[in-house]
Design an enzyme around this catalytic site. Structure first.
Site, mmCIF file in Angstrom:
data_model
loop_
_atom_site.group_PDB
_atom_site.id
_atom_site.type_symbol
_atom_site.label_atom_id
_atom_site.label_comp_id
_atom_site.label_asym_id
_atom_site.label_seq_id
_atom_site.Cartn_x
_atom_site.Cartn_y
_atom_site.Cartn_z
ATOM 1 N N CYS A 32 9.704 -25.964 9.712
ATOM 2 C CA CYS A 32 11.054 -25.768 10.272
ATOM 3 C C CYS A 32 11.998 -26.824 9.693
ATOM 4 O O CYS A 32 11.937 -27.986 10.083
ATOM 5 C CB CYS A 32 10.965 -25.872 11.804
ATOM 6 S SG CYS A 32 12.476 -26.292 12.644
ATOM 7 N N CYS A 60 14.097 -28.894 12.042
ATOM 8 C CA CYS A 60 13.337 -29.914 12.771
ATOM 9 C C CYS A 60 13.267 -31.201 11.948
ATOM 10 O O CYS A 60 13.374 -32.302 12.497
ATOM 11 C CB CYS A 60 11.924 -29.419 13.076
ATOM 12 S SG CYS A 60 11.899 -27.929 14.107
#
Lengths: 525, 124
Positions: B43, B46
């Site tokens: 991700c 993230c």
């Protein structure tokens, strides 16, 4: 971006000042030169009051490139209750009210369920748990408080959880729990709203208001609601709907300013559902009665003193400004002597040309969240986006969320007859039965709708009233139609959605003038 | 003092939160995409949020528990019926998400790129 904005503002400065006869006065000149120099202004706009109107105004101004600060400070209630960013609507008004109203409606559905074939346990008394509801409501509120802070942050609006008070027209002292500082603003918007009024009687402080009700740590229990305002009727309505014993005390008329025929249908319905309404009674005093109960004494209709003991006394007798801490004298902002609200012109401007007021605090404005929001957005566009569009205060729809809801837009029958005369107005009306009431044999005695239209062509509709379930949902679309100046012929040639309660409005044919019976007839005829 | 904890998956998060039930310290959970064998999260948001959040924790959080919860591989996360999404107390709809456990306050995705926004969550 900022330079462009400043240039634009200087360019439009003269235009903004024009409507004021005092344009040439020394005060205006001083204000003018300050705005043109603009070196010591921290902010283009400081909004005092982070409620519906203030937040909408601040976010719109920031979208237009202005540097904006919002000051929000909630003075705790006498019972110590306070809340987060968002103002009355989200914290102690529309939102918790509507959720608790919905909780009461769910109770109605439970009562109707057996008639529709749901096999509930025999002798089912389904108890209601206040704390479950209160906690769910408070969680919803806290989520909104947080979202508002995130929105302000993402739009780069500075938020101060602090009290704002004027040092002069453009200088604000910002006081929070820990510190004090000074900021300056080219424009200031006042959007501090109103707070509930306590009666001037002994023991008034033993009562609560809507500021405390939605966060009460235990069920209000046996409750006396004092006041025939929509706040009083709504609170009494949902508390009764949650299964609590409720008395409602109304000194004069219910829902002052609303169509009185509809208002009386609402109170008739509440009485019919078992609410004890104490008509034409005035509270005299409240005393402690032990066990956290309160004994209320009042003057009744026939001049006798009567008393009763309650767990909770709720004052819903009105709302008033709380502007003293703002030190408005320092900015020479004129207030209405009678109600303490800020006197404003069509552009929401106060007696000080750089100070504006929106929402409930502004004199003569409807006390409604969506009105404050629109007003705030339009004001921000006029100040920072060269718009000249003013708020249109006509055709404001609203709904009272009593157990039987009441939605309206435009004029009440009284106001229409007073404004246009009886000969000029046609009043169409009917009682009707919502289809969902049939199977559980729910009384539809007060379900009623009424249109007031002008008799002269094009027979424009000037008022629509709807008493019945889902009145808010029903009324919104008709408000759009009225904003487009719909005529009675257009409304009557609209195709119905069947079976609904809303179709009753476009099916209205019986006029009051005809004297025909407006009581419901068959279903699909 | 801030106590840092790392958990992987729904069950270990739940048992960690259960063990903190009696604690009166504020608990924050950062939901983030799990790292692959090369140590990199699937991700990207993230990855961007991580240093911002940790810098803010270091400066703004003096007392509490900070849990980093890896939500699993991408396929698991994208399944709309995974327990992070369906648990009524979590209802995590995006990664990264930072929550103040037991409160309504949460920040998601790009909001976690902004230092002042993250500071606000720890200061509240």
């Amino acid at each position: 971006m900022r330079a462009t904005l400043m240039t634009a503002m200087i360019r439009t400065g003269a235009k903004q000042c024009c409507p004021y006869a005092a344009c040439s006065s020394s005060r205006s000149v001083a204000y003018y030169s300050k705005s043109a120099i603009d070196t010591n202004s921290n902010y283009d706009l400081v909004v005092i009051g982070g409620g519906s109107g203030g937040l909408a105004c601040s976010k719109e101004a920031a979208d237009q490139g202005a540097r904006v600060a919002v000051l929000d400070w909630v003075a705790p209630t006498p019972h110590g209750q306070s809340w987060g960013l968002g103002g009355t609507c989200v914290n102690v008004g529309c939102i918790p009210k509507k959720l608790m109203h919905q909780a009461a409606l769910v109770g109605n559905h439970l009562a109707d369920a057996a008639a529709y074939g749901w096999q509930l346990p025999k002798d089912h008394h389904v108890p209601h748990d206040w704390n479950t509801l209160k906690n769910a409501v408070q969680d919803t509120i806290k989520a909104s408080n947080w979202v508002y802070r995130v929105q302000l942050n993402s739009k780069k609006v500075d938020y101060f959880n602090a009290l704002g008070s004027f040092l002069d027209s453009n200088t604000i002292k910002v006081t929070d729990k820990k510190s004090e500082k000074t900021i300056t603003a080219k424009y200031v918007v006042l959007s501090t709203g109103l707070r509930p009024t306590y009666p001037n009687i002994p023991g008034a402080e033993l009562g609560l208001t809507s500021d405390d009700l939605f966060s009460l740590k235990k069920s209000p229990g046996r409750t006396l609601v004092v006041g025939g305002s929509y706040v009083g009727l709504e609170c009494a309505g949902f508390l009764k709907g949650l299964g609590l014993p409720v008395d409602l005390m109304i000194r004069s008329i219910p829902l002052r300013g609303f169509d009185q025929q509809c208002a009386n249908l609402i109170t008739d319905h509440m009485s019919g559902e078992g609410m004890n309404i104490l008509w034409r009674c005035s509270p005299l005093e409240v005393v402690e009665a032990g066990n956290d109960q309160k004994k209320v004494t009042w003057l009744s209709d026939d001049g006798k003193k009567e008393s009763q003991v309650y767990d909770t006394v709720l004052w819903a007798i009105g709302r008033q400004p709380r502007l003293q801490p703002l030190n408005l004298q320092a900015a020479n902002v004129q207030l209405n002597q009678k109600n303490g609200k800020v006197i404003v012109d069509d552009e929401e401007r106060s007696s000080n040309p750089s100070v504006f007021a929106i929402g409930d605090i502004a004199q003569g404005r409807p006390e409604l969240t969506p009105v404050a929001i629109s007003t705030g957005q339009l004001l921000a566009r006029r100040l920072f986006a060269k718009s000249s569009r003013l708020m249109n205060y006509d055709m404001i729809p609203t709904t009272v969320f009593t157990p039987l809801e009441y939605g309206c837009v435009g004029l009440s029958e009284e106001a229409a007859l007073k404004k246009f005369g009886e000969d000029e107005c046609e009043v169409y009306h009917a009682f009707y039965g919502p289809y969902e009431y049939t199977i559980p044999h729910r009384s539809s005695e007060q379900c009623y709708t009424k249109i007031i239209a002008l008799r002269d062509d094009p027979k424009t509709v000037i008022g629509i009233h709807f008493v019945g379930p889902n009145a808010g949902e029903v009324t919104q679309g008709f408000a759009a139609a009225m904003t487009c100046n719909i005529t009675i012929d257009q409304l009557q040639s609209t195709v119905a959605i069947h079976p609904t309660s809303a179709e009753e409005i476009i099916k209205l044919r019986i006029t009051k003038r005809s004297g025909l019976d407006p009581r419901a007839v068959g279903c699909c005829g | 003092m801030v106590e840092f904890k790392e958990v992987e998956g729904y069950d270990s998060l739940k048992s960690e939160l259960k063990s903190l039930e009696k604690s009166d310290k504020p608990v924050f959970v950062l939901f983030t995409g799990s790292k692959d064998s090369s140590g990199k999260s699937w991700c990207p948001d993230c990855v961007t949020a991580d240093p911002v959040v940790h810098a803010s924790v270091k400066e703004k959080l003096s007392e509490g528990v900070f849990i980093t919860c890896q939500v699993g591989p991408r396929d698991f996360w994208k399944n709309q019926s995974n327990p992070f999404r369906t648990d009524s107390k979590l209802k995590i709809t995006a990664v990264p998400t930072l929550i103040h456990w037991g409160q309504s306050n949460r920040l998601v995705e790009e909001q976690l790129f902004k230092r002042d926004m993250v500071d606000m969550l720890f200061e509240d």
